[in-house]
Design a protein around this motif. Structure first.
Motif, PDB file in Angstrom:
ATOM      1  N   ASN A 121     -34.201  25.841 -54.114  1.00 45.56           N
ATOM      2  CA  ASN A 121     -33.002  25.955 -54.665  1.00 45.56           C
ATOM      3  C   ASN A 121     -32.902  26.286 -56.117  1.00 45.56           C
ATOM      4  O   ASN A 121     -33.387  25.240 -56.871  1.00 45.56           O
ATOM      5  CB  ASN A 121     -32.287  24.816 -54.041  1.00 45.56           C
ATOM      6  CG  ASN A 121     -31.994  24.881 -52.556  1.00 45.56           C
ATOM      7  OD1 ASN A 121     -31.360  25.504 -52.053  1.00 45.56           O
ATOM      8  ND2 ASN A 121     -32.756  24.076 -51.743  1.00 45.56           N
ATOM      9  N   LYS A 156     -20.137  19.055 -56.194  1.00 46.08           N
ATOM     10  CA  LYS A 156     -19.075  18.326 -56.254  1.00 46.08           C
ATOM     11  C   LYS A 156     -18.908  17.114 -55.414  1.00 46.08           C
ATOM     12  O   LYS A 156     -19.027  17.298 -54.202  1.00 46.08           O
ATOM     13  CB  LYS A 156     -17.855  19.259 -56.091  1.00 46.08           C
ATOM     14  CG  LYS A 156     -17.626  20.333 -57.324  1.00 46.08           C
ATOM     15  CD  LYS A 156     -17.243  19.964 -58.632  1.00 46.08           C
ATOM     16  CE  LYS A 156     -17.194  21.258 -59.637  1.00 46.08           C
ATOM     17  NZ  LYS A 156     -16.883  20.741 -60.766  1.00 46.08           N
ATOM     18  N   VAL A 202     -19.524  19.273 -52.029  1.00 42.34           N
ATOM     19  CA  VAL A 202     -19.417  20.455 -51.644  1.00 42.34           C
ATOM     20  C   VAL A 202     -20.726  21.037 -52.684  1.00 42.34           C
ATOM     21  O   VAL A 202     -20.657  20.714 -53.887  1.00 42.34           O
ATOM     22  CB  VAL A 202     -18.202  21.184 -52.187  1.00 42.34           C
ATOM     23  CG1 VAL A 202     -18.348  22.695 -52.013  1.00 42.34           C
ATOM     24  CG2 VAL A 202     -17.091  20.867 -51.227  1.00 42.34           C
ATOM     25  N   VAL A 203     -21.592  21.739 -52.100  1.00 35.35           N
ATOM     26  CA  VAL A 203     -22.805  22.159 -52.733  1.00 35.35           C
ATOM     27  C   VAL A 203     -22.865  23.600 -52.753  1.00 35.35           C
ATOM     28  O   VAL A 203     -22.593  24.226 -51.641  1.00 35.35           O
ATOM     29  CB  VAL A 203     -24.000  21.580 -52.188  1.00 35.35           C
ATOM     30  CG1 VAL A 203     -25.104  22.064 -53.043  1.00 35.35           C
ATOM     31  CG2 VAL A 203     -24.022  20.017 -52.132  1.00 35.35           C
ATOM     32  N   THR A 204     -23.238  24.343 -53.786  1.00 34.28           N
ATOM     33  CA  THR A 204     -23.610  25.693 -54.065  1.00 34.28           C
ATOM     34  C   THR A 204     -24.780  25.874 -54.535  1.00 34.28           C
ATOM     35  O   THR A 204     -25.283  24.892 -55.470  1.00 34.28           O
ATOM     36  CB  THR A 204     -22.483  26.525 -54.623  1.00 34.28           C
ATOM     37  OG1 THR A 204     -22.553  25.951 -56.066  1.00 34.28           O
ATOM     38  CG2 THR A 204     -21.062  26.406 -54.126  1.00 34.28           C
ATOM     39  N   ARG A 256     -27.190  33.178 -51.267  1.00 35.41           N
ATOM     40  CA  ARG A 256     -26.351  32.031 -51.869  1.00 35.41           C
ATOM     41  C   ARG A 256     -25.583  31.292 -50.641  1.00 35.41           C
ATOM     42  O   ARG A 256     -25.143  31.775 -49.805  1.00 35.41           O
ATOM     43  CB  ARG A 256     -25.226  32.598 -52.521  1.00 35.41           C
ATOM     44  CG  ARG A 256     -25.894  33.124 -54.229  1.00 35.41           C
ATOM     45  CD  ARG A 256     -24.922  33.054 -55.167  1.00 35.41           C
ATOM     46  NE  ARG A 256     -25.297  33.448 -56.494  1.00 35.41           N
ATOM     47  CZ  ARG A 256     -26.056  32.390 -57.252  1.00 35.41           C
ATOM     48  NH1 ARG A 256     -25.744  30.961 -57.091  1.00 35.41           N
ATOM     49  NH2 ARG A 256     -26.508  32.666 -58.622  1.00 35.41           N
ATOM     50  N   TYR A 257     -25.528  30.082 -50.847  1.00 32.85           N
ATOM     51  CA  TYR A 257     -24.649  29.326 -49.723  1.00 32.85           C
ATOM     52  C   TYR A 257     -23.684  28.340 -50.466  1.00 32.85           C
ATOM     53  O   TYR A 257     -23.907  27.965 -51.510  1.00 32.85           O
ATOM     54  CB  TYR A 257     -25.780  28.516 -48.772  1.00 32.85           C
ATOM     55  CG  TYR A 257     -26.362  27.286 -49.435  1.00 32.85           C
ATOM     56  CD1 TYR A 257     -25.751  26.123 -49.502  1.00 32.85           C
ATOM     57  CD2 TYR A 257     -27.681  27.225 -49.913  1.00 32.85           C
ATOM     58  CE1 TYR A 257     -26.286  25.031 -50.163  1.00 32.85           C
ATOM     59  CE2 TYR A 257     -28.474  26.304 -50.376  1.00 32.85           C
ATOM     60  CZ  TYR A 257     -27.670  25.131 -50.615  1.00 32.85           C
ATOM     61  OH  TYR A 257     -28.426  24.003 -50.993  1.00 32.85           O
ATOM     62  N   THR A 258     -22.881  27.851 -49.606  1.00 31.71           N
ATOM     63  CA  THR A 258     -21.918  26.793 -49.832  1.00 31.71           C
ATOM     64  C   THR A 258     -22.026  26.024 -48.826  1.00 31.71           C
ATOM     65  O   THR A 258     -21.875  26.394 -47.493  1.00 31.71           O
ATOM     66  CB  THR A 258     -20.313  27.467 -50.080  1.00 31.71           C
ATOM     67  OG1 THR A 258     -20.371  28.299 -51.225  1.00 31.71           O
ATOM     68  CG2 THR A 258     -19.377  26.113 -50.206  1.00 31.71           C
ATOM     69  N   VAL A 265     -20.975  22.026 -47.012  1.00 34.47           N
ATOM     70  CA  VAL A 265     -20.115  20.767 -47.071  1.00 34.47           C
ATOM     71  C   VAL A 265     -21.075  19.731 -46.210  1.00 34.47           C
ATOM     72  O   VAL A 265     -21.269  19.838 -45.412  1.00 34.47           O
ATOM     73  CB  VAL A 265     -18.808  21.027 -46.485  1.00 34.47           C
ATOM     74  CG1 VAL A 265     -17.994  19.698 -46.565  1.00 34.47           C
ATOM     75  CG2 VAL A 265     -18.001  22.014 -47.069  1.00 34.47           C
ATOM     76  N   LEU A 272     -21.631  25.357 -43.306  1.00 31.95           N
ATOM     77  CA  LEU A 272     -22.479  26.183 -44.139  1.00 31.95           C
ATOM     78  C   LEU A 272     -22.151  27.601 -44.168  1.00 31.95           C
ATOM     79  O   LEU A 272     -21.735  28.149 -42.965  1.00 31.95           O
ATOM     80  CB  LEU A 272     -23.936  25.894 -43.753  1.00 31.95           C
ATOM     81  CG  LEU A 272     -25.129  26.568 -44.388  1.00 31.95           C
ATOM     82  CD1 LEU A 272     -25.322  26.344 -45.785  1.00 31.95           C
ATOM     83  CD2 LEU A 272     -26.325  26.230 -43.535  1.00 31.95           C
ATOM     84  N   GLN A 273     -22.017  28.104 -45.401  1.00 29.64           N
ATOM     85  CA  GLN A 273     -21.777  29.585 -45.253  1.00 29.64           C
ATOM     86  C   GLN A 273     -22.789  30.350 -46.235  1.00 29.64           C
ATOM     87  O   GLN A 273     -23.061  29.846 -47.344  1.00 29.64           O
ATOM     88  CB  GLN A 273     -20.473  29.997 -45.390  1.00 29.64           C
ATOM     89  CG  GLN A 273     -20.161  31.303 -45.604  1.00 29.64           C
ATOM     90  CD  GLN A 273     -18.683  31.867 -45.527  1.00 29.64           C
ATOM     91  OE1 GLN A 273     -17.800  31.120 -45.698  1.00 29.64           O
ATOM     92  NE2 GLN A 273     -18.289  33.043 -45.462  1.00 29.64           N
ATOM     93  N   SER A 274     -23.215  31.400 -45.850  1.00 28.78           N
ATOM     94  CA  SER A 274     -24.475  32.025 -46.598  1.00 28.78           C
ATOM     95  C   SER A 274     -24.045  33.407 -46.797  1.00 28.78           C
ATOM     96  O   SER A 274     -23.544  33.929 -45.996  1.00 28.78           O
ATOM     97  CB  SER A 274     -25.953  31.760 -45.996  1.00 28.78           C
ATOM     98  OG  SER A 274     -25.875  32.332 -44.786  1.00 28.78           O
TER      99      SER A 274
END
Length: 152
Positions: free
Chosen positions: A94, A100, A107-109, A128-130, A132, A145-147
């Motif tokens: 990563n 945050k 919330v992680v990116t 890249r992902y976001t 929660v 999770l969204q990538s």
């Protein structure tokens, strides 16, 4: 290992410094460290295809939106990540991690780079992902999770 710890320290410092408009509490710092440890455990579990660890990290009600727009839940994600003799995961790293903390929600990116060996050929993959994370029963779990795929 030393590199991971150093990266974690820098991420925590960045989190603290970027939150100047709000007071960063000791609880926030502790939570940030716990989330970062969970992210490291997640990367190791994906690399090792450790479904036991993944089962703890993924919430039962997780919603995953993949880079191709498909949506799946925990059962489908666990199926994708189970051990597969045809695919060997060499590494999961990563980079550019953002974090945050909002109490028991984080919330992680990040930019994740994976290296697979498929039929004896290297297959690099980056996304890249976001994500929660929610703290439940004393541990951080991914609930969303969204990538998005990126070029290597």
């Amino acid at each position: 290992m030393k590199r991971s710890v150093l990266v974690g320290v820098w991420i925590i410092l960045a989190f603290v410094c970027s939150s100047q408009a709000q007071t960063v509490t000791a609880e926030d710092k502790k939570a940030a460290g716990e989330v970062l440890a969970t992210i490291a455990k997640w990367a190791d579990a994906v690399r090792d295809r450790n479904t036991r660890s993944l089962d703890q990290i993924f919430a039962d009600d997780i919603v995953i939106t993949s880079f191709d727009g498909s949506v799946r839940g925990k059962k489908e994600e666990m199926e994708v990540l189970k051990p597969n003799p045809a695919i060997r995961t060499e590494s999961v790293t990563n980079e550019d991690v953002g974090l945050k903390i909002f109490g028991d929600v984080a919330v992680v990116t990040a930019l994740t780079k994976l290296n697979f060996i498929v039929q004896d050929k290297p297959q690099p993959f980056a996304m890249r992902y976001t994500a929660v994370f929610v703290k439940r029963e004393g541990r951080w779990q991914i609930v969303a999770l969204q990538s998005g795929r990126v070029s290597k």
